[in-house]
Structures are given as structure tokens and as C-alpha cells.
Design a protein around this motif. Structure first.
Motif, PDB file in Angstrom:
ATOM      1  N   ARG A  63      35.369  36.119  47.169  1.00  0.00           N
ATOM      2  CA  ARG A  63      35.136  34.834  47.752  1.00  0.00           C
ATOM      3  C   ARG A  63      33.461  34.774  48.259  1.00  0.00           C
ATOM      4  O   ARG A  63      32.693  33.985  48.070  1.00  0.00           O
ATOM      5  N   LEU A  64      33.243  36.023  48.931  1.00  0.00           N
ATOM      6  CA  LEU A  64      31.683  35.980  49.380  1.00  0.00           C
ATOM      7  C   LEU A  64      30.939  36.041  48.292  1.00  0.00           C
ATOM      8  O   LEU A  64      29.771  35.713  48.412  1.00  0.00           O
ATOM      9  N   ARG A  65      31.213  37.135  47.196  1.00  0.00           N
ATOM     10  CA  ARG A  65      30.351  37.293  46.056  1.00  0.00           C
ATOM     11  C   ARG A  65      30.010  35.876  45.234  1.00  0.00           C
ATOM     12  O   ARG A  65      29.119  35.501  45.100  1.00  0.00           O
ATOM     13  N   ASP A  66      31.154  35.074  45.263  1.00  0.00           N
ATOM     14  CA  ASP A  66      31.058  33.821  44.453  1.00  0.00           C
ATOM     15  C   ASP A  66      29.971  32.923  45.206  1.00  0.00           C
ATOM     16  O   ASP A  66      28.842  32.193  44.607  1.00  0.00           O
ATOM     17  N   ALA A  67      29.993  32.880  46.491  1.00  0.00           N
ATOM     18  CA  ALA A  67      29.067  32.054  47.269  1.00  0.00           C
ATOM     19  C   ALA A  67      27.536  32.600  47.161  1.00  0.00           C
ATOM     20  O   ALA A  67      26.809  31.827  47.066  1.00  0.00           O
ATOM     21  N   ILE A  68      27.505  34.130  47.010  1.00  0.00           N
ATOM     22  CA  ILE A  68      26.236  34.823  47.022  1.00  0.00           C
ATOM     23  C   ILE A  68      25.553  34.316  45.438  1.00  0.00           C
ATOM     24  O   ILE A  68      24.597  33.905  45.518  1.00  0.00           O
ATOM     25  N   VAL A  69      26.333  34.356  44.312  1.00  0.00           N
ATOM     26  CA  VAL A  69      25.963  33.851  43.276  1.00  0.00           C
ATOM     27  C   VAL A  69      25.504  32.518  43.031  1.00  0.00           C
ATOM     28  O   VAL A  69      24.378  32.221  42.617  1.00  0.00           O
ATOM     29  N   HIS A  79      16.585  31.791  46.229  1.00  0.00           N
ATOM     30  CA  HIS A  79      16.558  32.474  47.358  1.00  0.00           C
ATOM     31  C   HIS A  79      17.285  33.833  47.392  1.00  0.00           C
ATOM     32  O   HIS A  79      18.131  33.854  46.476  1.00  0.00           O
ATOM     33  N   LYS A  80      16.742  34.831  48.264  1.00  0.00           N
ATOM     34  CA  LYS A  80      17.487  36.062  48.175  1.00  0.00           C
ATOM     35  C   LYS A  80      18.539  35.879  49.173  1.00  0.00           C
ATOM     36  O   LYS A  80      18.908  35.168  49.825  1.00  0.00           O
ATOM     37  N   LEU A 120      27.950  42.387  41.373  1.00  0.00           N
ATOM     38  CA  LEU A 120      27.223  40.997  40.971  1.00  0.00           C
ATOM     39  C   LEU A 120      26.763  41.158  39.658  1.00  0.00           C
ATOM     40  O   LEU A 120      26.224  42.198  39.352  1.00  0.00           O
ATOM     41  N   PRO A 121      26.417  40.051  38.938  1.00  0.00           N
ATOM     42  CA  PRO A 121      25.673  39.883  37.694  1.00  0.00           C
ATOM     43  C   PRO A 121      24.244  40.495  37.959  1.00  0.00           C
ATOM     44  O   PRO A 121      23.762  40.212  38.947  1.00  0.00           O
ATOM     45  N   PRO A 122      23.554  40.912  36.922  1.00  0.00           N
ATOM     46  CA  PRO A 122      22.204  41.551  36.923  1.00  0.00           C
ATOM     47  C   PRO A 122      21.333  40.651  37.474  1.00  0.00           C
ATOM     48  O   PRO A 122      20.377  40.768  38.266  1.00  0.00           O
ATOM     49  N   ASP A 123      21.400  39.382  37.016  1.00  0.00           N
ATOM     50  CA  ASP A 123      20.436  38.397  37.503  1.00  0.00           C
ATOM     51  C   ASP A 123      20.315  37.973  39.030  1.00  0.00           C
ATOM     52  O   ASP A 123      19.463  37.762  39.707  1.00  0.00           O
ATOM     53  N   VAL A 124      21.588  38.320  39.380  1.00  0.00           N
ATOM     54  CA  VAL A 124      21.874  37.922  41.125  1.00  0.00           C
ATOM     55  C   VAL A 124      21.414  39.300  41.826  1.00  0.00           C
ATOM     56  O   VAL A 124      20.647  39.108  42.910  1.00  0.00           O
ATOM     57  N   LYS A 125      21.579  40.475  41.397  1.00  0.00           N
ATOM     58  CA  LYS A 125      21.259  41.621  41.871  1.00  0.00           C
ATOM     59  C   LYS A 125      19.856  41.522  42.052  1.00  0.00           C
ATOM     60  O   LYS A 125      19.352  42.374  43.391  1.00  0.00           O
ATOM     61  N   GLU A 126      19.039  40.948  41.394  1.00  0.00           N
ATOM     62  CA  GLU A 126      17.468  40.929  41.609  1.00  0.00           C
ATOM     63  C   GLU A 126      17.123  40.570  42.880  1.00  0.00           C
ATOM     64  O   GLU A 126      16.140  40.747  43.561  1.00  0.00           O
ATOM     65  N   ARG A 127      18.079  39.583  43.487  1.00  0.00           N
ATOM     66  CA  ARG A 127      17.619  38.707  44.669  1.00  0.00           C
ATOM     67  C   ARG A 127      18.395  39.296  45.935  1.00  0.00           C
ATOM     68  O   ARG A 127      18.507  38.561  46.785  1.00  0.00           O
ATOM     69  N   ILE A 128      18.842  40.589  45.918  1.00  0.00           N
ATOM     70  CA  ILE A 128      19.763  40.966  46.814  1.00  0.00           C
ATOM     71  C   ILE A 128      19.003  42.146  47.627  1.00  0.00           C
ATOM     72  O   ILE A 128      18.314  42.955  47.005  1.00  0.00           O
TER      73      ILE A 128
END
Length: 438
Positions: free
Chosen positions: A276-282, A290-291, A313-321
Motif C-alpha cells: 500500500r505504501l509502495r502504491d502511494a510512492i509510485v 518529486h522524490k 519498486l519499478p525502475p523509473d520510480v527507484k530513480e527518485r528514491i
């Protein structure tokens, strides 16, 4: 002291004759000695339950600030057995006049060291600070038996049944509540519990963390610069297992069966909770660009930031983590949260630390975390307290989107809620003053 004052009266009674004799000898009469400064009342604050959790650390400076503001005539000594990890040094920086004592009491209630014994003799009031229960019940009992002086309880959770965050009311706790000068619970659910048990003298005053005012600007600026986090262009996300695995880093009295039960519950829910938290992050990253800062409230959470939040997390999202690599103290966390857009947390106190910095905080509550989350409803922020088993990640993302979409309104909302919490806390401090006869 009495003899000194009497001698002074005899001297002054000589009146003109003595003064004249002094004048005739070419000497002036000696000035009377200055009156001694009135004795300042002393408070012994029992607070500080562990240092593995920045929330448990934050209780103490929050209550210290309340005393500083509302009871400035009194001196405070902190009685804490949790001053490691730099906590003592942090408190000394922010409260330079604070005195510290540590220690325990024996079966007869006697302090086990000279400094604590002196604190017992000199203090006029023992104040139990905020916590998940009447944590220091044994110490309160020792104080009342040893001194007969008043004590009060501020901002605690009281449960009538076994909960992860607070034990049931037992005979000792009931006796302590009945003998206290005042009792304040940190959420109205505890008030309802006590009323059902027939105890009606308690009142509501939110957790001391709502009066936290700490900052470590240097550490925060350094961390943000190293992490390339821009103010108000990132959110902070805090994970949590259903049960804190204390057995992994502390000696506990749990039987092996209880450890297995808690471990099984954690394993059962850790993926679904953090999905659930990951879905919100994505959603946040893809909608805003934003990061996201992944950070701990407790020490053990550094180990789960990767496997439960970052790695899937998917690769495109990891770039912002950005992943926090080290534990921190509440002053640095406070300075970082002040610069975040929002804090999304399965722990209760990171959103509070954010809120006192006018940063909206979303508390994603797990049922094993007890009733303390009711504080959010009690101060008017119930819409930002989401039960983990009800919302999907899309629901968390929706609340986050609403906050971001009208950020000025969200900041006003959180600011007004904190002011309300502090008004209730000020009412509690009036009871402290009354107990000290101020």
C-alpha cells in the motif's frame, strides 16, 4: 537561619545610638545582608522510555518545553534511564539548565543511588511524562510511599484490555490513578476506557510530542544536500512491522511461543501493508516528478527500507528514491520533516513531529499499534489517519494528492490542529501549577 535573623533584629534595634556611634568614629553603618532568594519549586520529570525510537525520545523534550513555557518558576530534573545514542547530549544542547538523574528503586521504594535520592528529597512534584502506558508505575509507587509528596500523570494511553501499545489497567495502576494529583490521557479513547472502569477524574491532553520544538539545521542541510532533496519537493515515508521485533535487539521476557506468534503476524502482513505504501510512492513520483525519502522512526526499520519499500519498486520510480542509511535523533528528523511536503508513516510519532513543523502527516495505522492513533481524530485530523486494512494504496495516494493540490490549506489545517493540542496541554500545565501551589 533563625539565629541569623534574630541577631539582625537585635542589631537594628540599637537604632540611632549605634548609627551615631558609627558616624562619630567616621565609619558608615554596614548595609544589611541581602534577603535570600525565594526557593524555586522543583519538578522531577520521569520520562524517556527507550532510544531505539525517535517518538519515545521526542516525548521528553516536548514535555520539557511545556514546563519551560507554563511553569517557568520551577526547576526541572529529568529522571531517565534512556539517555544513550546521543540523547543526553541532544537534550543538554536544547535545555542547558536541565539536570539529569538515572537509576531505579528497590523493593522498599528507596532510590539506588545518591543523586536520585537527593532528587526524591528535593523535588516537590513527580511528573510522569507521555508514553504508551503508565510506564514507570513502579517508580511512581516508590515516590508516593517514600515521600508522600504529590505526583501527576500526563499524556499517557490507558487500555482495559491487552494491546500492543499498553497493558491492561492492573490494581497498581488503578491505585496510582486514584492517588494522583491529576491524570491526563493522550487520547479520548483512554478516557472512555477509564470511565467504563469507574474512574472519572481523568482529562485529555495530547502526547507531549505536540509541543516539540527541536532542530538540527546543520545536520539536516548536510543530509538534504548529500541526498539532492529539495525543500517541499519530496515526501518522507516510514515503514513498520505489525509488532516491533524487540526480541531481536533487546532482552525480553516473552516466552518462545509469543515470539513465534509475533513473528508470524509480521510475516503475514509485511508485504500487503507495505505494498500500500509502495502504491502511494509510485503515484507520487509519477504524478509530481518529486522524490521520496525512505526513513526510520525506529532503529530496526533501517533493515526493512530496502526489502519492503525500495527493492520492489519499478525502475523509473527507484530513480527518485532516497534511502536513509543511518538512524537519527528527533532534532535532525524535525528539521528534515519541516522541509518535506508531507510525511506518510505507519508509525505514529513521525507525523506528529512533522505536524509541529507545519508539515502535513498521514498516519497509516496498524491495529497492533494500539489506540494512540485516536489522537488524530481528537485534534481534528481524522482524515489523515487511515487504518492500514481499509484503504488501498490508491486511497493513501488520494489523500496525499489532496494535500499537495491545496498545500496552503493543508498547512493551515495542521497548524490549527497543533494549536488546539497545545491549548489542551496548557490546561494540563495549569494542574501542574496547582499541584505546586503556584
Amino acid at each position: 537561619m533563625v539565629r541569623v535573623r534574630f541577631a539582625r533584629r537585635k542589631f537594628l534595634a540599637g537604632g540611632v545610638g549605634i548609627a551615631a556611634a558609627a558616624s562619630g568614629s567616621g565609619c558608615s553603618a554596614p548595609a544589611p545582608p541581602p534577603e535570600p532568594a525565594p526557593r524555586r519549586p522543583k519538578i522531577l520529570l520521569r520520562s524517556g522510555w527507550q532510544t531505539e525510537n525517535i517518538g519515545d525520545i521526542a516525548h521528553t523534550p516536548g514535555v520539557l518545553r511545556l514546563l519551560q513555557i507554563h511553569v517557568p518558576e520551577a526547576d526541572t530534573t529529568l529522571w531517565s534511564n534512556a539517555l544513550d545514542r546521543g540523547v543526553r547530549e541532544m537534550l543538554a544542547r536544547h535545555f542547558p539548565n536541565l539536570e539529569f538523574v538515572s537509576g531505579n528503586t528497590d523493593a522498599e521504594g528507596a532510590p539506588d543511588n545518591a543523586a536520585l535520592d537527593t532528587a526524591f528529597r528535593e523535588a516537590d512534584l513527580l511528573l510522569h511524562g507521555s508514553g504508551p502506558s503508565v510506564v514507570a508505575r513502579v517508580h511512581l509507587d516508590a515516590w508516593r510511599k517514600r515521600t508522600g509528596k504529590p505526583y501527576g500523570i500526563f499524556g499517557v494511553t490507558i487500555a482495559l484490555r491487552e494491546e500492543a501499545a499498553s497493558p491492561a489497567v492492573d490494581p497498581l495502576v488503578r491505585s496510582l490513578l486514584e492517588g494522583a494529583a491529576f491524570v491526563f490521557t493522550r487520547e479520548t479513547a483512554s478516557l472512555a476506557n477509564l470511565e467504563r472502569a469507574g474512574f472519572k477524574r481523568a482529562r485529555f491532553a495530547p502526547d507531549g510530542t505536540f509541543s516539540l520544538k527541536l532542530a538540527d539545521e546543520e545536520a539536516a542541510r548536510r543530509f538534504l544536500a548529500e541526498s539532492a532533496l529539495e525543500p517541499k519537493r519530496f515526501i518522507a515515508v516510514v515503514p513498520r512491522l505489525r509488532y516491533t521485533p524487540y526480541h531481536q535487539f533487546r532482552k525480553v521476557s516473552w516466552p518462545a511461543e509469543e515470539i513465534r506468534r509475533r513473528t508470524a503476524v509480521n510475516q503475514r502482513f509485511q508485504e500487503s501493508d507495505h505494498a500500500r505504501l509502495r502504491d502511494a510512492i509510485v503515484a507520487w513520483v509519477r504524478e509530481t516528478g518529486h522524490k521520496v525519502l525512505l526513513c526510520p522512526e525506529m532503529t530496526y526499520q533501517l533493515e526493512i527500507l530496502g526489502p519492503l519499500l525500495y527493492d520492489p519498486l519499478p525502475p523509473d520510480v527507484k530513480e527518485r528514491i532516497v534511502r536513509r542509511q543511518t538512524y537519527w535523533l528527533p532534532d535532525e528528523a524535525s528539521s528534515v520533516y519541516r522541509r518535506a511536503t508531507a510525511v506518510v508513516s505507519c508509525e505514529c510519532h513521525s507525523p506528529i513531529i512533522a505536524a509541529v513543523n507545519d508539515t502535513p502527516g498521514i498516519y497509516v495505522r496498524q491495529p497492533e499499534d494500539g489506540i494512540k492513533g485516536r489522537m488524530w481524530e481528537d485534534i481534528g485530523l481524522g482524515g489523515w489517519c487511515l487504518d492500514i486494512e481499509r484503504p488501498s494504496g490508491a486511497t493513501i495516494a488520494k489523500v496525499l494528492r489532496e494535500i499537495h493540490g491545496d498545500y496552503a490549506r493543508a498547512q493551515v489545517e495542521v497548524h490549527e490542529a497543533v494549536l488546539y493540542a497545545r491549548k489542551l496541554q496548557a490546561d494540563a500545565m495549569a494542574e501542574v501549577r496547582k499541584a505546586l501551589a503556584l
